[in-house]
Design an enzyme around this catalytic site. Structure first.
Site, PDB file in Angstrom:
ATOM      1  N   SER A 107       0.841  -1.208   0.000  1.00  0.00           N
ATOM      2  CA  SER A 107       0.000   0.000   0.000  1.00  0.00           C
ATOM      3  C   SER A 107       0.870   1.250   0.000  1.00  0.00           C
ATOM      4  CB  SER A 107      -0.884   0.036   1.245  1.00  0.00           C
ATOM      5  OG  SER A 107      -1.813  -1.001   1.195  1.00  0.00           O
TER       6      SER A 107
ATOM      7  N   SER B 221     -13.590   0.928   2.952  1.00  0.00           N
ATOM      8  CA  SER B 221     -12.552   0.723   1.936  1.00  0.00           C
ATOM      9  C   SER B 221     -11.545   1.865   1.908  1.00  0.00           C
ATOM     10  CB  SER B 221     -13.195   0.576   0.556  1.00  0.00           C
ATOM     11  OG  SER B 221     -12.185   0.675  -0.423  1.00  0.00           O
TER      12      SER B 221
ATOM     13  N   GLN C 141      -9.268   2.036  -0.211  1.00  0.00           N
ATOM     14  CA  GLN C 141      -9.021   2.389  -1.615  1.00  0.00           C
ATOM     15  C   GLN C 141      -9.994   3.469  -2.071  1.00  0.00           C
ATOM     16  OE1 GLN C 141      -9.166  -1.252  -3.847  1.00  0.00           O
ATOM     17  NE2 GLN C 141      -7.397  -2.109  -2.795  1.00  0.00           N
TER      18      GLN C 141
ATOM     19  N   ASP D 106      -6.608  -8.168   4.477  1.00  0.00           N
ATOM     20  CA  ASP D 106      -5.790  -8.957   3.545  1.00  0.00           C
ATOM     21  C   ASP D 106      -5.197 -10.205   4.206  1.00  0.00           C
ATOM     22  OD1 ASP D 106      -6.286  -7.148   1.548  1.00  0.00           O
ATOM     23  OD2 ASP D 106      -4.484  -5.966   1.945  1.00  0.00           O
TER      24      ASP D 106
END
Ligand code: S3P
Length: 762
Positions: A342, A487, A489, A635
């Protein structure tokens, strides 16, 4: 006596043919030589205007018979290969047309011409249209030598042959031509005539033109300066092809005029840019160009060597990578896993948009972050490295990106695609984002919808899937957005777009998600505020370059945390791991399960907390995973499922529906793998119950063949599972491990496990 060439020996599948090669030069002669080497024992007849070449061909054992008059040689011929210069095709075809009745009834005609539109035009002029038994083709192989004496049975081995069949071609003809070339050891591809000519103009004709031109220019000067005497390896490498056959190349340039001229225009424009950069001493422009070129060249090498590199995804599917992991083994040692994925993505993105030079340390040299790096190079950013995790980014400022020449490819990375979407929304130019097969299935509506609210014109494929087409030049306005899912993202995408928007952009998250974007923006001097579940920034600011020290990725460290947690006697220390509070779900969950895990040497590096994590074996218990930990370990679940399979009792996960839209549907992919191993479980829509065996049963489960579905984390999780398996675990489709953890296999071996990597039959 024909020498059998390893690699093509025994390949021949066309022994029935009576083959006529028209033109017995290097190309035709090498075809005969390769066929002989493959074990072809059909007839080979050759026609060449030069009787000496025919005689030599016979003497060399390449052909059975031959002559100089085509019309006399056609009797019973089943396949004719026209290996004459492109400009001689028409007269050869005319003779063929007049005398074909002598040939076998299902005769096939093919050619080896380097340009295809002209050969097609010849056929149309002579036959009225391209006959359906004619398959035009072009072997991409050659040599600066010419004549049958230079015939080389290996000339086509592992080379490409492009066939450009017409839509109404006879299938039998196509298959026979394909078989002929495959018997020579070639890889046969198909494309349209137009595409062939354009591709060849750029990859072959242009470089030949440049080599001829350079040597000629210097040769003229040489009369005065005698400079060839001092020319070294660089000159020799660059100009080897200037020794090629002048007549053939004259014909090629005349035949492929338009495509060559257009590639020459592009080249001249590029050369003019370099000239200008040298004239003005513009070292940034020179570095940007050379760096792009140098990486493109390495990419080309990896393509040729069929090794892995991010951009390889662009062109061809990965070769199959399969792991075979032996059951048992140890989990011992001190390790440093690669840099955080990331943060690596974000370091390049912010560094590129900053003013000044950003130095990054600890950058993850995985395929995903390398794809991000390459995308910025394609937008004109000069980036040096990576060299052992060090990258230097020459920032171009908020508005300094250049339009890329084509779609930007982000590989396997949802993070890259979603963050890029926000960043590109603020640019003045249009752009397109594409990715690999797995990414193409992932939802992008989650970023496209809020970006549209900000005023961005963005198109997706059906169902909100990639590719994303972003129309630049829009006037963005800030929004106040309640994210429907937790999220990082989506949050990051909107913050990046928000930098280009008028007013304030606010994002509320239903649960805390990783905050690397906020931290890094602040680190680059772009203020981001937070209160409770909301963060916001004002548009119109700027980023100032700095240094970034990327810690090791806790998501990669997780595989080794779990390895130690399930293996009696284990003791592993993972150094310099990022322990940002929004990422430590795995530490919290393993600790709740009873793992013996301690943080040592805690410190802060470049705005991110870091520690060495030591973990020793202790029996694990099944737990109900607290739902607030889910986004903090999002993850890490594939590996945590393996921990659960080795714990005593049931581990229950809920509120994890996001796992279904990762690189694979991770709930189902893991459940399928666990089923193969014989681990009891129940799948629900947003989670899973896993019933572990604890230590009551050794081994905990069996082995078997697992499909990772190309998901790196599924592959790595099942590799670690082998520590407690009763039999080998074979994991398919593991190439994508290189997206996040290039040296995973080496580290697995280092802790004391046995893992083999191979193709299908590892
Ligand atoms: C990431 C956010 C997470 C995570 C991904 C990396 C990021 O995705 O799964 O691997 O770098 O922002 P979501 O934001 O979709 O949860």
């Amino acid at each position: 006596m024909t020498v059998l060439v390893p690699g093509i020996e025994g390949r021949s599948a066309c022994t029935e043919e009576r083959l006529l090669i028209v033109g017995l030069g290097l190309i035709g002669g090498s075809l005969a030589a390769a066929l002989r080497s493959s074990g072809f024992n059909g007839q080979i007849v050759a026609c060449d205007p030069n009787a000496d070449e025919v005689a030599l061909g016979k003497e060399m054992g390449l052909i059975d018979s031959g002559g100089t008059e085509l019309a006399e040689l056609l009797e019973n011929v089943s396949m004719a290969v026209l290996a004459v210069p492109v400009l001689a095709m028409e007269s050869v075809m005319k003779t063929l047309a007049g005398s074909l009745s002598a040939a076998a009834p299902n005769v096939v005609i093919t050619d080896v011409g380097s340009t295809k539109a002209t050969v097609r035009e010849c056929a149309e002029a002579v036959f009225g249209c391209v006959p359906s038994n004619m398959v035009l083709g072009h072997p991409i192989a050659g040599s600066e030598k010419s004549g049958v004496s230079a015939a080389n049975p290996s000339l086509y081995l592992n080379h490409k042959v492009i066939l450009t069949p017409e839509p109404d071609v006879l299938l039998d003809a196509l298959v026979r031509v394909k078989t002929l070339w495959q018997a020579c050891g070639a890889e046969v591809l198909q494309m349209s005539v137009e595409r062939h000519d354009q591709v060849l103009a750029r990859t072959s004709h242009l470089p030949h033109l440049l080599a001829f031109s350079l040597v000629d220019t210097l040769a003229r000067q040489d009369e005065r300066l005698d400079i060839f005497r001092y020319a070294a390896g660089g000159f020799r490498d660059f100009t080897r092809i200037a020794g090629s056959d002048p007549v053939m190349w004259r014909d090629i340039f005349i035949a492929n005029r338009d495509a060559v001229l257009s590639s020459l225009d592009d080249f001249e424009a590029g050369l003019a840019r370099l000239r200008q950069a040298i004239e003005c001493g513009d070292s940034d422009a020179l570095i940007a160009t050379f760096d792009r070129a140098s990486h493109a060249r390495h990419y080309f090498d990896t393509l040729l060597n069929k090794t892995s590199y991010q951009a390889e995804y662009h062109m061809q599917p990965h070769g199959k990578v399969t792991y075979r992991v032996r059951p048992g083994g140890q989990a011992q040692g001190r390790l440093r896993v690669p840099g955080d994925k990331s943060m690596s993505h974000r370091s390049i993105m912010l560094g590129a948009l900053a003013e000044g030079v950003t130095e990054v340390k600890g950058f993850l040299e995985g395929e995903d972050s390398l794809a991000t790096l390459q995308a910025f190079r394609e937008m004109g950013v000069a980036i040096e490295g990576p060299h052992q995790g060090r990258v230097t980014i020459h920032g171009v400022g908020m508005h300094g990106l250049k339009p890329p020449a084509g779609p930007l490819y982000v590989g396997n990375s949802g993070t890259a695609m979603r963050l890029f979407a926000g960043l590109l929304a603020g640019q003045a130019f249009d752009s397109e984002l594409t990715g690999d097969e797995s990414l193409t299935k992932r939802p992008m509506g989650r970023v496209a919808d809020p970006l549209r609210l900000m005023g961005v014109a963005i198109d997706t494929a059906e169902g909100g899937r990639p590719p994303l087409k972003i129309h630049g030049g829009a006037a963005l306005k800030g929004i106040d957005y309640d994210m429907p899912m937790a999220s990082a993202q989506v949050k990051s995408c909107l913050l990046l777009a928000g930098m280009y928007a008028e007013g304030e952009t606010r994002v509320r998250e239903p649960a805390p998600t990783r905050d690397h974007t906020e931290r890094m923006l602040n680190g680059f001097g772009y203020p981001v505020s937070r209160e409770g579940d909301t963060c916001w920034l004002q548009g119109g600011g700027k980023l100032t370059a700095g240094t970034i020290d990327v810690p090791s990725d806790i998501s990669s460290a997780t595989f080794f945390l779990v390895a130690a947690a399930i293996t009696p006697g284990a003791d592993i220390t993972l150094e310099h791991v990022g322990i940002n509070p929004t990422r430590i779900g795995v530490i919290n969950i393993l600790t709740l399960m009873g793992a013996d895990l301690t943080l040592e040497n805690e410190r802060e590096v470049g705005g991110e907390p870091v520690a060495d994590i030591r973990i020793r074996y202790a029996p694990l218990n099944g737990i109900d995973i607290p739902v607030e930990q889910v986004p903090l370990a999002i993850d890490e679940f594939p590996a945590l499922f393996i921990a659960a399979a080795n714990a005593r009792g049931t581990t229950r996960l809920r509120g994890a529906e996001e796992l279904r839209v990762k690189e694979s549907d991770r709930i189902q992919a893991m459940a399928d793998g666990l089923a193969t191993l014989g681990v009891e479980h129940t799948v629900v829509e947003d989670g899973i119950d896993i019933i572990g065996n604890g230590n009551d049963q050794v081994p905990s489960y069996g082995g078997g063949r697992i499909d990772s579905l190309g998901d790196h984390r599924i592959a790595m999780a099942f590799a670690i599972a082998a520590l407690r398996a009763g039999d080998d675990i074979i994991i398919e489709d593991c190439a994508n491990v290189a997206t996040s953890f290039p040296d995973f296999v080496a580290l697995v071996q280092r802790i004391g496990m046995s893992i083999n990597v191979g193709g299908d039959n590892v």
